[in-house]
Design a protein around this motif. Sequence first.
Motif, PDB file in Angstrom:
ATOM      1  N   VAL A 161      25.220 -25.935 -50.172  1.00  0.00           N
ATOM      2  CA  VAL A 161      24.438 -27.148 -50.388  1.00  0.00           C
ATOM      3  C   VAL A 161      24.308 -27.405 -51.877  1.00  0.00           C
ATOM      4  O   VAL A 161      23.975 -26.499 -52.652  1.00  0.00           O
ATOM      5  CB  VAL A 161      23.053 -27.036 -49.733  1.00  0.00           C
ATOM      6  N   THR A 162      24.578 -28.651 -52.266  1.00  0.00           N
ATOM      7  CA  THR A 162      24.451 -29.073 -53.664  1.00  0.00           C
ATOM      8  C   THR A 162      23.270 -30.027 -53.772  1.00  0.00           C
ATOM      9  O   THR A 162      23.222 -31.038 -53.057  1.00  0.00           O
ATOM     10  CB  THR A 162      25.732 -29.780 -54.134  1.00  0.00           C
ATOM     11  N   HIS A 163      22.341 -29.683 -54.650  1.00  0.00           N
ATOM     12  CA  HIS A 163      21.160 -30.522 -54.857  1.00  0.00           C
ATOM     13  C   HIS A 163      21.364 -31.339 -56.126  1.00  0.00           C
ATOM     14  O   HIS A 163      21.541 -30.775 -57.214  1.00  0.00           O
ATOM     15  CB  HIS A 163      19.902 -29.661 -54.973  1.00  0.00           C
ATOM     16  N   LEU A 164      21.362 -32.653 -55.992  1.00  0.00           N
ATOM     17  CA  LEU A 164      21.528 -33.560 -57.122  1.00  0.00           C
ATOM     18  C   LEU A 164      20.249 -34.355 -57.304  1.00  0.00           C
ATOM     19  O   LEU A 164      19.727 -34.945 -56.344  1.00  0.00           O
ATOM     20  CB  LEU A 164      22.708 -34.514 -56.896  1.00  0.00           C
ATOM     21  N   ARG A 165      19.768 -34.373 -58.531  1.00  0.00           N
ATOM     22  CA  ARG A 165      18.616 -35.213 -58.876  1.00  0.00           C
ATOM     23  C   ARG A 165      19.075 -36.160 -59.977  1.00  0.00           C
ATOM     24  O   ARG A 165      19.582 -35.720 -61.022  1.00  0.00           O
ATOM     25  CB  ARG A 165      17.453 -34.356 -59.350  1.00  0.00           C
ATOM     26  N   PHE A 166      18.936 -37.472 -59.750  1.00  0.00           N
ATOM     27  CA  PHE A 166      19.447 -38.443 -60.709  1.00  0.00           C
ATOM     28  C   PHE A 166      18.422 -39.540 -60.935  1.00  0.00           C
ATOM     29  O   PHE A 166      17.400 -39.634 -60.234  1.00  0.00           O
ATOM     30  CB  PHE A 166      20.784 -39.029 -60.235  1.00  0.00           C
ATOM     31  N   GLN A 167      18.701 -40.319 -61.931  1.00  0.00           N
ATOM     32  CA  GLN A 167      17.765 -41.357 -62.343  1.00  0.00           C
ATOM     33  C   GLN A 167      17.574 -42.388 -61.251  1.00  0.00           C
ATOM     34  O   GLN A 167      18.499 -42.709 -60.513  1.00  0.00           O
ATOM     35  CB  GLN A 167      18.258 -42.049 -63.622  1.00  0.00           C
ATOM     36  N   ARG A 168      16.380 -42.905 -61.202  1.00  0.00           N
ATOM     37  CA  ARG A 168      16.066 -43.964 -60.249  1.00  0.00           C
ATOM     38  C   ARG A 168      16.300 -45.307 -60.930  1.00  0.00           C
ATOM     39  O   ARG A 168      15.658 -45.615 -61.939  1.00  0.00           O
ATOM     40  CB  ARG A 168      14.621 -43.853 -59.796  1.00  0.00           C
ATOM     41  N   PRO A 169      17.244 -46.117 -60.435  1.00  0.00           N
ATOM     42  CA  PRO A 169      17.532 -47.407 -61.083  1.00  0.00           C
ATOM     43  C   PRO A 169      16.287 -48.292 -61.114  1.00  0.00           C
ATOM     44  O   PRO A 169      15.398 -48.198 -60.267  1.00  0.00           O
ATOM     45  CB  PRO A 169      18.635 -48.016 -60.209  1.00  0.00           C
ATOM     46  N   GLN A 170      16.256 -49.137 -62.086  1.00  0.00           N
ATOM     47  CA  GLN A 170      15.122 -50.034 -62.227  1.00  0.00           C
ATOM     48  C   GLN A 170      15.055 -50.989 -61.030  1.00  0.00           C
ATOM     49  O   GLN A 170      16.036 -51.596 -60.631  1.00  0.00           O
ATOM     50  CB  GLN A 170      15.253 -50.835 -63.533  1.00  0.00           C
ATOM     51  N   GLY A 171      13.860 -51.103 -60.483  1.00  0.00           N
ATOM     52  CA  GLY A 171      13.672 -51.983 -59.332  1.00  0.00           C
ATOM     53  C   GLY A 171      14.190 -51.425 -58.027  1.00  0.00           C
ATOM     54  O   GLY A 171      14.291 -52.158 -57.046  1.00  0.00           O
ATOM     55  N   PHE A 172      14.528 -50.129 -57.982  1.00  0.00           N
ATOM     56  CA  PHE A 172      15.077 -49.517 -56.763  1.00  0.00           C
ATOM     57  C   PHE A 172      13.913 -49.125 -55.856  1.00  0.00           C
ATOM     58  O   PHE A 172      13.166 -48.188 -56.137  1.00  0.00           O
ATOM     59  CB  PHE A 172      15.911 -48.296 -57.125  1.00  0.00           C
ATOM     60  N   GLU A 173      13.715 -49.848 -54.779  1.00  0.00           N
ATOM     61  CA  GLU A 173      12.648 -49.591 -53.831  1.00  0.00           C
ATOM     62  C   GLU A 173      13.259 -49.104 -52.520  1.00  0.00           C
ATOM     63  O   GLU A 173      14.241 -49.660 -52.043  1.00  0.00           O
ATOM     64  CB  GLU A 173      11.817 -50.853 -53.588  1.00  0.00           C
ATOM     65  N   TYR A 174      12.651 -48.083 -51.953  1.00  0.00           N
ATOM     66  CA  TYR A 174      13.166 -47.566 -50.690  1.00  0.00           C
ATOM     67  C   TYR A 174      12.023 -46.939 -49.907  1.00  0.00           C
ATOM     68  O   TYR A 174      10.896 -46.793 -50.416  1.00  0.00           O
ATOM     69  CB  TYR A 174      14.281 -46.544 -50.935  1.00  0.00           C
ATOM     70  N   LYS A 175      12.318 -46.573 -48.676  1.00  0.00           N
ATOM     71  CA  LYS A 175      11.344 -45.941 -47.802  1.00  0.00           C
ATOM     72  C   LYS A 175      11.870 -44.582 -47.372  1.00  0.00           C
ATOM     73  O   LYS A 175      13.089 -44.332 -47.368  1.00  0.00           O
ATOM     74  CB  LYS A 175      11.070 -46.815 -46.584  1.00  0.00           C
TER      75      LYS A 175
END
Length: 1421
Positions: free
Chosen positions: A1157-1171
């Motif tokens: 398993v590879t865990h990737l943490r990356f930047q959240r784009p501006q205005g990126f909304e999710y649930k």
Amino acid sequence: MLCARPEAVVLLGALLTASLDPAGGQDSTALSWEVQRYDGWFNNLRHHELGAAGFRLQRLVPANYADGVYQALGEPLLPNSRRLSDAAMRGTAGQASRRNRTVLGVFFAALVSRPVFLVGDGPLHLSCLSSLRRDRPCLTLISHRSLPWARVPPKAAALLASLLPSLAPQNIALYEWLPSFLQKSPPEYTGYRSFLDPSISPEFLAASEQFFSTMVPPGVYMRNASCHFQMVLNQGIGNSPALRVCNSYWIRENANLNSAQAVNHLLLGMASQISELEDRIVVEDLRDYWPGPGKFSRTDYVASSIQRGRDMGLPSYTQALKALGLETPKNWSDINLNVDPQVLEATAALYNQDLSRLELLPGGLLESHGDPGPLFSAIVLDQFVRLRDGDRYWFENTKNGLFSKEEIAEIRNTTFWDVLVAVTNVDPSALQPNVFIWHDGAPCPQPRQLTTEGLPRCVPLTVTDYFEGSGPGFGITIVALCCLPLVSLLISGVVAHFRGRERKRLQKKGKESVKKEPAKDGLSAMEWPGPREKSYPITIQLLPDRRLQVLDRRLSVLRTVQLQPTQKVNLILSSNRGRHTLLLKIPKEYDLVLLFNSEEERGTFVQHLQDFCVQWTLGLDVTEMGENELFRRAVTKQQRACILEIFFRHLFAQVLDIDQADAGTLPLDSSQKVREALTCELSRAEFAESLGLKPQDMFVESMFSLADKDGNGYLSFREFLDILVVFMKGSPEDKSHLMFTMYDLDGNGFLSKDEFFTMMRSFIEISNNCLSKAQLTEVVESMFRESGFQDKEELTWEDFHFMLRDHDSELRRTQLCVRGGGGGFGDTFKPNVGCRVSFITRTPGERSCSQELGLPALEASELGGPGLKKRFGKKTVVPPPRLYTEALKEKMQRGLLAQKLRQYKRFVENYLRHIMCVAVFSAICAGLFAERAYYYAFASPPSGIAETTFVGIILSRGTAASISFMFSYILLTMCRNLITFLRETFLNRYIPFDAAVDFHRWIAMAAVVLAILHSAGHAVNVFIFSVSPLSLLACIFPNVFVNDGSQLPQKFYWWFFETIPGMTGVLLLVVLAIMYVFASHHFRRRSFRGFWVTHHFYILFYVLLIIHGSFSLIQLPRFHIYFLVPALIYGGDKLVSLSRKKVEISVVKADLLPSGVTHLRFQRPQGFEYKSGQWVRIACLTLGTNEYHPFTLTSAPHEDTLSLHIRAVGPWTTRLREIYSPPVGDGCARYPKLYLDGPFGEGHQEWHKFEVSVLVGGGIGVTPFASILKDLVFKSSLGSQMLCKKIYFIWVTRTQRQFEWLADIIREVEENDCQDLVSVHIYITQLAEKFDLRTTMLYICERHFQKVLNRSLFTGLRSITHFGRPPFELFFKSLQEVHPQVRKIGVFSCGPPGMTKNVEKACQLINRQDQAHFMHHYENF
């Protein structure tokens, strides 16, 4: 015939079409006369349609149909038309006309009636006798005074004036030909009668045409102007005095008519030839050799005419006589006294002596003799008079302004003789004045009345098989098209094979640094496993401790044989075939057959083996035999397995007192096999394999040493039976005593702490040593302390059994799970793990294993929800299980039908939205199919295509409409952004947007079925078009084919590969075959890149689909009607995705977790909304491809960064794991950037819409729930109002080490879950059903550890850990009892298809009851 003079054609073409030069000095003025329409419309200014082409016929007598409406009369009420023709119209040719009517008059009659018959417009076609072809323009009678003479050169005007008398066909037809035919003149013309209907009557069509058939001779003379009747050349036969009629049908190139002069000779010959007698007899040229329709052979002209009269509803003979006021005959003989009585009797017999049934056509022919009978004469005269008086353009009508009185008189004085003389330029003396009648003294009498004698025989029509030679090619083409999926499947298999090799190469790449040391002192050889099996390379080692070890090419141990000091080894060498084979027989083991490359290598091994036996004092007996005999003597592993199967069968049969007949079938030589099986002994490796364990496991060594009473290193039948009896029939005390004895290593009757530690370590081995030594020490100390033995260093058996006092029931259920029992024994002895994992009971007391729902107090409290107490720090007092004592409502036992109806009702309630959407979509597709099918079957313009290929055109056109709709609106199921938006609107209550992918697959499968039917319909069409004559194809496809007279249609390959619809259709089938095969679940799991690339063929697919229908071969293009709106919506959705894909996203952190398993943490784009629960698609261009892969977000919406957990299961994910590996040394990590597309919604994000939700995750499928759990705890910590009050999270994993990262998330959730919202249950499947005694002991340790330290022995979490697979049905039932007030419970599963299917099955079973309803949303990977 008026076109025979080329000057007239050129002149009239110039007058009607050319743009003449107005150099005459006068401008063009409006015409002073009206131009007549070519189709007869507007002839009558009051009723424009009267007499027009295509308008209804004017009946003289009411129609006569079987049902009174449209169904034609036929057998048995009326006789067979062919039999009637034979009885009434057969006769000998050669009887001359009584009125000396000429053959020219007969053919002129055909010229008059044929155009009327073809178009149905009398006024028009009586003035358009220049051509028999419907596609030629007619020559209209015009006044030379009314023409714009100023625009015509003087010479042309003079020529036209000289030809004016020849433009009088109305006069010739009505005032010259008709009197000669009827022997009476029509009444005087009194002027145009606008209220008279000039339309053609069906009675006239039958009477005028069919009577002329009796006057047609078997041949036609040809003569010149000097009265010389020339001989006619017949191909392959010789000369004859006349042209044979039956051999001249539709022949465009006739050697006797190859010039204009020859045509003149034919006209002169017909003017001198007397026609056949006007009676009932029709020559065989028409009766037996009339050309049939299409590619059929000859037919009967009279029989066809009779049948056509029935189709038109013609009245009977007597009905017509009465309607026209004529005298009706009283009996058959009154019809005509000149008819042979035998003919009348034969005809009467066919009509059952009923004169009222006699039809109009045969009756009219029977009454005629020398002249038309009264009936035919009345019908013909009535028709011509109505045509004349109802024609506003009749030449005698002075009110139409066409002709002056002088011109009318001039036309009345013009005869057909004038026309022939003017056109042919023959000597006027060579023709009689009345060319329709030949009188005595007329020039050039015929040599004799023509009969069939001297004429060539009628040649049957040569039927050309247009499909000859095309059958094999057509069949191969169809088979090739059907094999397209197989070819695509073969290609996909090759691709999957190479992708699999690449995946294995990538997996090996990470293991290259830990390669094993090469085997020392090993000899290489090939092992022969048995008949019909492939040999494989091995390495043989002779180890110092009397062990013979067999290794595979990876140096993994395949087999170890422990030799005893007294054993004797038999070595058999092959004596032929290169002498490189040997057989090694060791007592109580299966044989080892080795193949060496040469005799020298075999000799080296034999020398080493001899030295080995001498060193360890082992007996070695060496013999030789042939290689085939050696193979026959060898006891292979397969044969040994059969012996062991019999061993276990009889073993269990004795322990459980099973009847010998129930122990399974045995071979024919059963007694010998049984004796051999019962005398065999199991080695340590076979014993371990039968238990599903490894030979080197500590537990196997302890159990084997205990069972091997004689210490010979093998287990006999009796030794195995003794230990099996303890497991199968022993009490809990017996089983605990057995365990105690196994681990009393020094045999002193006590179990020390070290021995207890060793026992626990053997238990933990099956969980991959997931506990450290310190953790295991802590477990041992806690168990001693809990039992009050903390001061003891050794335990007696009584002490050991006291430690297990709370788990008496588990020990009682403990059995032995042995592989190889066969015959169903394995299922009998497998433990029921569900008996250990139980839930809440309503009433106390003992229950059977299958019905037990009791749960330990810890689990009962947890399931209680709000009553859950914190379990931090020291041991807490757990309250007793809460008992639900409310009485269940007794329900009436329903019948089978009522149960099925209830199940159906619950199914409809669960999938109502899906059913409605599928029903609406299917109804639209069915409606489109029905509309097109009905249109081409009954409502389309009469092009002839439906009559030619009825089934093919209906099938191809109907499916084409449905396919166009399906392949257009399938695009909407892939509009991810639109679906994500719409699922948050009120439409989600009516449309299951979460099932978009399933709906996409369903549409695709339905569309491909219709595409196959569409192709089958076109295959039928191609075959029919390939066997249809060119003349027919020219009618059906006038824009494609021109009837050049060859009658040869295009071959089948022209339709398939040389037309735009055909070639694009084949390409579409190729594209569909590739897309469908590569999109299959099996292939998609093996090569996602292949699926990604081939599914982008949809662009090519739609381009071909548009081109396919643009040729307008059958209908105008219609695909754009369905495609335009979905394409625009899909294009807009794609633009939204492309706008996001262009943004590069930096990876902040990358961790390589266990289990790939590879865990990737990356930047959240501006205005990126999710649930929580939503997913994204990512691409990494560093991998050299732009393909996007879907992954579920494991981060919560409140977090500042996005995170993904990606398991390396394929080449793409494996290479992704490689490029995000940490750098070697102290260098700073620079991670490749990602491209993001999303977020997209799915059913998991609806967890908050249910009061109680169950989350089920298997394997890497737990990723969406990581986000949901973190989101839930965060919202609850803020005090947010949520509908969801309880979440049950079920995590199914082989071992907790597989996804340790999730344990960290669950631990974080447990720490922050202050309101007991989340209940976590972990199921470790690796521990299930390997060896039940050890698993039971492990279960006891886990429960003890959780009771004492309030956390799991394996995961370190407060969550409950179970061993085995979750019993979903029992779990859901308990939820119904725990939450009786909840009517709907949401179930969300993600994982392998097998797990989601089990969850779905459990939900369906529970939903059959009238209790809480489980709504299942699932996602497979």
